[in-house]
Design a protein around this motif. Structure first.
Motif, PDB file in Angstrom:
ATOM      1  N   PRO A  22       0.814  -1.230   0.000  1.00 41.69           N
ATOM      2  CA  PRO A  22       0.000   0.000   0.000  1.00 41.69           C
ATOM      3  C   PRO A  22       0.841   1.271   0.000  1.00 41.69           C
ATOM      4  CG  PRO A  22      -0.858  -1.573   1.590  1.00 41.69           C
ATOM      5  CD  PRO A  22       0.448  -2.110   1.123  1.00 41.69           C
ATOM      6  N   VAL A  23       1.941   1.278   0.759  1.00 43.61           N
ATOM      7  CA  VAL A  23       2.791   2.469   0.804  1.00 43.61           C
ATOM      8  C   VAL A  23       3.395   2.742  -0.566  1.00 43.61           C
ATOM      9  CG1 VAL A  23       4.899   3.456   1.785  1.00 43.61           C
ATOM     10  CG2 VAL A  23       3.283   2.262   3.263  1.00 43.61           C
ATOM     11  N   SER A  24       3.771   1.681  -1.279  1.00 42.42           N
ATOM     12  CA  SER A  24       4.385   1.865  -2.598  1.00 42.42           C
ATOM     13  C   SER A  24       3.410   2.505  -3.579  1.00 42.42           C
ATOM     14  CB  SER A  24       4.876   0.519  -3.149  1.00 42.42           C
ATOM     15  OG  SER A  24       3.793  -0.312  -3.544  1.00 42.42           O
ATOM     16  N   LYS A  25       2.104   2.233  -3.445  1.00 40.03           N
ATOM     17  CA  LYS A  25       1.122   2.843  -4.339  1.00 40.03           C
ATOM     18  C   LYS A  25       1.037   4.349  -4.093  1.00 40.03           C
ATOM     19  CE  LYS A  25       0.310  -1.263  -5.736  1.00 40.03           C
ATOM     20  NZ  LYS A  25       0.923  -1.736  -7.024  1.00 40.03           N
ATOM     21  N   TRP A  26       1.131   4.744  -2.830  1.00 43.11           N
ATOM     22  CA  TRP A  26       1.109   6.171  -2.501  1.00 43.11           C
ATOM     23  C   TRP A  26       2.372   6.859  -3.020  1.00 43.11           C
ATOM     24  CZ3 TRP A  26       4.153   8.973   1.169  1.00 43.11           C
ATOM     25  CH2 TRP A  26       3.706  10.290   1.377  1.00 43.11           C
ATOM     26  N   VAL A  27       3.518   6.199  -2.866  1.00 42.70           N
ATOM     27  CA  VAL A  27       4.776   6.754  -3.360  1.00 42.70           C
ATOM     28  C   VAL A  27       4.722   6.911  -4.878  1.00 42.70           C
ATOM     29  CG1 VAL A  27       7.252   6.310  -3.631  1.00 42.70           C
ATOM     30  CG2 VAL A  27       6.148   5.894  -1.432  1.00 42.70           C
ATOM     31  N   LEU A  28       4.145   5.938  -5.567  1.00 42.14           N
ATOM     32  CA  LEU A  28       4.015   6.044  -7.020  1.00 42.14           C
ATOM     33  C   LEU A  28       3.114   7.208  -7.419  1.00 42.14           C
ATOM     34  CD1 LEU A  28       3.783   2.399  -8.411  1.00 42.14           C
ATOM     35  CD2 LEU A  28       5.664   4.008  -8.585  1.00 42.14           C
ATOM     36  N   GLY A  29       2.111   7.485  -6.576  1.00 43.22           N
ATOM     37  CA  GLY A  29       1.277   8.650  -6.836  1.00 43.22           C
ATOM     38  C   GLY A  29       2.078   9.938  -6.771  1.00 43.22           C
TER      39      GLY A  29
END
Length: 206
Positions: A22-29
């Motif tokens: 989940p954190v990686s999806k936010w970072v990609l955003g």
């Protein structure tokens, strides 16, 4: 740039315990917003400067961080589809990457899960450039993106369909369709932003 995005996603997923996905999806955003600035500058002077684009975000980092939560909503939609396709074990697989999830997902099932978020992400694809390039607030950038996509539903729908097909095929083809066409799709997104967003600037700012 596409390889860098994938590399950062993998590093975050590996480096952050338990909730790395989940954190990686936010970072990609966050990185997606920086990429819009980088492409904007590339279109102007022909040079790709990622670090300069990151500096150009400036005081808008908090706003971009809030907008990046959209990536989490897309991801949660994918998790919901995964739960419908694979059952409750999908939570352990897609959220915690647990080796004991007890779920065996085929490449086609994964393709269906990953492509499920494309329609929603297409609706909001212009929100980052509206925030960072046009200078809108978070809320107005989201509304403007949805309005633009719906106003140009046919071409944007075709773009979403093409993206869904590529993402659907990605698990069965070692991500090759996404890696090979990703740069082209990013440039298509920029051209679409130039053509339909800036032509509608007056209406969007009302």
């Amino acid at each position: 740039m596409m390889v860098l995005l994938f590399a950062v996603e993998i590093l975050v997923q590996v480096g952050v315990p338990s909730v790395g996905i989940p954190v990686s999806k936010w970072v990609l955003g966050l990185l997606g917003g920086v990429c819009w600035l980088a492409l904007d500058r590339l279109d102007i002077d022909g040079r790709l400067r990622l670090f300069d684009a990151a500096r150009r975000v400036g005081r808008r980092w908090p706003a971009l961080a809030g907008l990046a939560l959209i990536s989490l909503f897309v991801y949660l939609l994918q998790v919901a589809v995964g739960w419908l396709v694979l059952g409750p074990g999908a939570i352990d697989l897609l959220v915690f990457a647990s080796p004991d999830a007890g779920v065996a997902a085929s490449s086609w099932e994964l393709g269906l899960i990953f492509s499920a978020g494309v329609p929603f992400s297409t609706l909001l694809m212009f929100a980052p450039p509206m925030l960072l390039i046009e200078g809108m607030s978070e809320g107005r950038s989201v509304v403007a993106s949805v309005r633009l996509v719906l106003r140009h539903a046919v071409p944007m729908g075709l773009l979403a369909l093409l993206t869904m097909i590529l993402v659907f095929l990605a698990p069965a083809t070692f991500l090759l369709p996404v890696l090979l066409t990703g740069p082209w799709l990013l440039c298509v997104g920029l051209v679409a932003f130039r053509d339909i967003a800036r032509q509608s600037r007056e209406a969007l700012w009302r």
